[in-house]
Design an enzyme around this catalytic site. Structure first.
Site, PDB file in Angstrom:
ATOM      1  N   LEU A 163       0.847  -1.205   0.000  1.00  0.00           N
ATOM      2  CA  LEU A 163       0.000   0.000   0.000  1.00  0.00           C
ATOM      3  C   LEU A 163       0.877   1.248   0.000  1.00  0.00           C
ATOM      4  O   LEU A 163       0.797   2.090   0.886  1.00  0.00           O
ATOM      5  CB  LEU A 163      -0.938  -0.012   1.198  1.00  0.00           C
ATOM      6  CG  LEU A 163      -2.184   0.883   1.084  1.00  0.00           C
ATOM      7  CD1 LEU A 163      -3.121   0.341   0.004  1.00  0.00           C
ATOM      8  CD2 LEU A 163      -2.929   0.965   2.409  1.00  0.00           C
TER       9      LEU A 163
ATOM     10  N   GLU B 268      10.822 -11.385 -18.867  1.00  0.00           N
ATOM     11  CA  GLU B 268      10.398 -10.495 -19.959  1.00  0.00           C
ATOM     12  C   GLU B 268      11.485 -10.386 -21.032  1.00  0.00           C
ATOM     13  O   GLU B 268      12.671 -10.361 -20.709  1.00  0.00           O
ATOM     14  CB  GLU B 268      10.071  -9.110 -19.390  1.00  0.00           C
ATOM     15  CG  GLU B 268       8.901  -9.140 -18.428  1.00  0.00           C
ATOM     16  CD  GLU B 268       8.632  -7.792 -17.773  1.00  0.00           C
ATOM     17  OE1 GLU B 268       9.336  -6.801 -18.081  1.00  0.00           O
ATOM     18  OE2 GLU B 268       7.701  -7.718 -16.954  1.00  0.00           O
TER      19      GLU B 268
ATOM     20  N   SER C 148       1.433  -5.100   3.936  1.00  0.00           N
ATOM     21  CA  SER C 148       2.566  -4.251   3.605  1.00  0.00           C
ATOM     22  C   SER C 148       3.670  -4.561   4.607  1.00  0.00           C
ATOM     23  O   SER C 148       3.484  -5.379   5.504  1.00  0.00           O
ATOM     24  CB  SER C 148       2.154  -2.770   3.676  1.00  0.00           C
ATOM     25  OG  SER C 148       3.045  -1.952   2.955  1.00  0.00           O
TER      26      SER C 148
ATOM     27  N   SER D 184       2.569   4.282  -2.906  1.00  0.00           N
ATOM     28  CA  SER D 184       1.936   5.300  -3.746  1.00  0.00           C
ATOM     29  C   SER D 184       1.006   4.677  -4.789  1.00  0.00           C
ATOM     30  O   SER D 184      -0.096   5.170  -5.032  1.00  0.00           O
ATOM     31  CB  SER D 184       3.004   6.167  -4.428  1.00  0.00           C
ATOM     32  OG  SER D 184       3.898   5.370  -5.187  1.00  0.00           O
TER      33      SER D 184
ATOM     34  N   HIS E 222       4.152  -4.978 -19.973  1.00  0.00           N
ATOM     35  CA  HIS E 222       4.857  -4.117 -19.016  1.00  0.00           C
ATOM     36  C   HIS E 222       4.727  -2.646 -19.421  1.00  0.00           C
ATOM     37  O   HIS E 222       5.718  -1.914 -19.548  1.00  0.00           O
ATOM     38  CB  HIS E 222       6.335  -4.496 -18.898  1.00  0.00           C
ATOM     39  CG  HIS E 222       6.962  -4.007 -17.624  1.00  0.00           C
ATOM     40  ND1 HIS E 222       8.009  -4.637 -17.014  1.00  0.00           N
ATOM     41  CD2 HIS E 222       6.680  -2.923 -16.848  1.00  0.00           C
ATOM     42  CE1 HIS E 222       8.365  -3.972 -15.920  1.00  0.00           C
ATOM     43  NE2 HIS E 222       7.570  -2.924 -15.801  1.00  0.00           N
TER      44      HIS E 222
ATOM     45  N   GLY F 279       3.246  -5.056 -10.412  1.00  0.00           N
ATOM     46  CA  GLY F 279       4.489  -4.822  -9.670  1.00  0.00           C
ATOM     47  C   GLY F 279       5.687  -5.317 -10.449  1.00  0.00           C
ATOM     48  O   GLY F 279       6.215  -4.623 -11.321  1.00  0.00           O
ATOM     49  N   ARG F 280       6.117  -6.516 -10.147  1.00  0.00           N
ATOM     50  CA  ARG F 280       7.208  -7.180 -10.862  1.00  0.00           C
ATOM     51  C   ARG F 280       6.819  -8.642 -11.052  1.00  0.00           C
ATOM     52  O   ARG F 280       6.169  -9.246 -10.197  1.00  0.00           O
ATOM     53  CB  ARG F 280       8.530  -7.074 -10.086  1.00  0.00           C
ATOM     54  CG  ARG F 280       9.177  -5.700 -10.144  1.00  0.00           C
ATOM     55  CD  ARG F 280       9.730  -5.414 -11.527  1.00  0.00           C
ATOM     56  NE  ARG F 280      10.476  -4.169 -11.603  1.00  0.00           N
ATOM     57  CZ  ARG F 280       9.956  -3.001 -11.942  1.00  0.00           C
ATOM     58  NH1 ARG F 280       8.655  -2.908 -12.193  1.00  0.00           N
ATOM     59  NH2 ARG F 280      10.717  -1.925 -12.021  1.00  0.00           N
TER      60      ARG F 280
ATOM     61  N   ALA G  61       2.098  -0.568 -17.947  1.00  0.00           N
ATOM     62  CA  ALA G  61       1.113   0.057 -17.058  1.00  0.00           C
ATOM     63  C   ALA G  61       1.374   1.540 -16.843  1.00  0.00           C
ATOM     64  O   ALA G  61       0.443   2.339 -16.721  1.00  0.00           O
ATOM     65  CB  ALA G  61       1.086  -0.663 -15.712  1.00  0.00           C
TER      66      ALA G  61
END
Length: 328
Positions: free
Chosen positions: A165, A274, A187, A167, A292, A244-245, A294
């Site tokens: 949680l 990737e 988190s 930014s 990838h 995220g990753r 976003a």
């Protein structure tokens, strides 16, 4: 003494550009108007020689894309004090080595936060309402043949567990709250100012969620954070969204769970290897794939420019940095 208009590049603050050879600096002219940018790939001199010759003057480094910043690389820059990353994630930077050297690191998470959150919500709606699959259904001229199309699922009322949680995660929570979703999170630490329920681990969060949205950083602690155990806890109708990753999820186990029907679907913008994506995912209508991208909007890149320049100007003016990364 030269004024601003007649300053020569040698008089501008020096910034070393660390990038893959294929990456082009999108805001190079703006950056070069304020800093003396050292780009080894614009020089005919061999990289190692170029770096060794300029190392005594490099106090600030700007890194683009996934270019590795290892402890060994840092050893070649004896006076480095600042790394400005143009990405949200920092898994390509050896943060413990930076801490041991007293090198400050900034990132661009806040510049990408809104656009990445938009994409996460878009992926979730797409998976639940089968929008991409419906588009293929119509374009493939299947509508006149089959006449009916499978029902999708309502977004409102879904229990959404957000992993990370920060930014980006906070922007996801804001958007999904407006859709009538119930938000919970896990988190590194419980956030006292946040009204959402906190779970100490991702498995417990999954067991109490219909959707998991992954927004956290990739670290040694979060590598393969989401495994089969977590997916089984999420359930057969559960959906995973990852902005995220890729390595936050055990991708092999994710594929097995999707193919075997152990979870309901996934929206993925990132992958473990990737640009290679598991071929098993291509035929699944309950999976939405994105390359990838976003955070890939002109508005985000303009925000990255402002953040990057703001951090560099603050550093060379001995002022507080705009987006310094915590030393936690």
């Amino acid at each position: 003494m030269a004024d601003k208009e007649t300053q020569q590049p040698e008089e501008l603050p020096v910034v070393f550009l660390h990038r893959p050879p294929s990456f082009i600096l999108p805001f190079g002219d703006h950056l070069r108007s304020q800093f003396h940018v050292l780009d080894p790939y614009e020089s005919p001199e061999p990289y190692d020689s170029f770096l060794a010759r300029h190392a005594p003057s490099i106090r600030a480094l700007m890194t683009m894309g996934p270019t590795l910043v290892s402890a060994e690389f840092l050893d070649r820059l004896p006076v480095l004090e600042l790394i400005v990353a143009t990405s949200a994630g920092l898994d390509h930077i050896d943060l413990p080595a930076c801490r041991s050297r007293g090198i400050v690191v900034t990132n661009a998470s806040s510049a990408f936060a809104e656009d990445v959150a938009d994409c996460a919500v878009g992926l979730l709606i797409d998976v639940l309402r089968r929008i991409s699959a419906a588009d293929r259904f119509v374009r493939g001229r299947m509508w006149p043949v089959k006449e009916t199309y499978p029902l999708g699922f309502k977004l409102g009322g879904k229990r959404v567990g957000i992993v990370g949680l920060g930014s980006i995660g906070s922007e996801v929570a804001k958007r999904l709250s407006a859709f009538g979703c119930t938000i919970a999170y896990t988190s590194r630490n419980k956030k006292q100012s946040v009204p959402f329920p906190f779970y100490a681990n991702v498995r417990d969060l999954a067991a109490n969620s219909d959707v998991l949205v992954l927004c956290c950083a990739l670290t040694k602690e979060t590598y393969h954070l989401v495994n089969k155990d977590v997916m089984v806890a999420l359930g057969k109708e559960g959906v995973i969204i990852n902005v995220g990753r890729g390595s936050l999820i055990n991708e092999k186990e994710l594929v097995q769970c999707l193919v075997g029907g152990e979870i309901g679907g996934a929206g993925l913008d990132v992958y473990e290897n990737e640009p290679n994506v598991p071929k098993e995912l291509f035929g699944l209508d309950n999976v939405v794939l994105s390359p990838h991208s976003a955070g890939g909007t002109p508005e985000a890149f303009e925000a990255v420019l402002q953040l990057t320049v703001g951090n560099l100007r603050a550093f060379f003016s001995n002022k507080p940095l705009v987006s310094e990364v915590s030393n936690e």
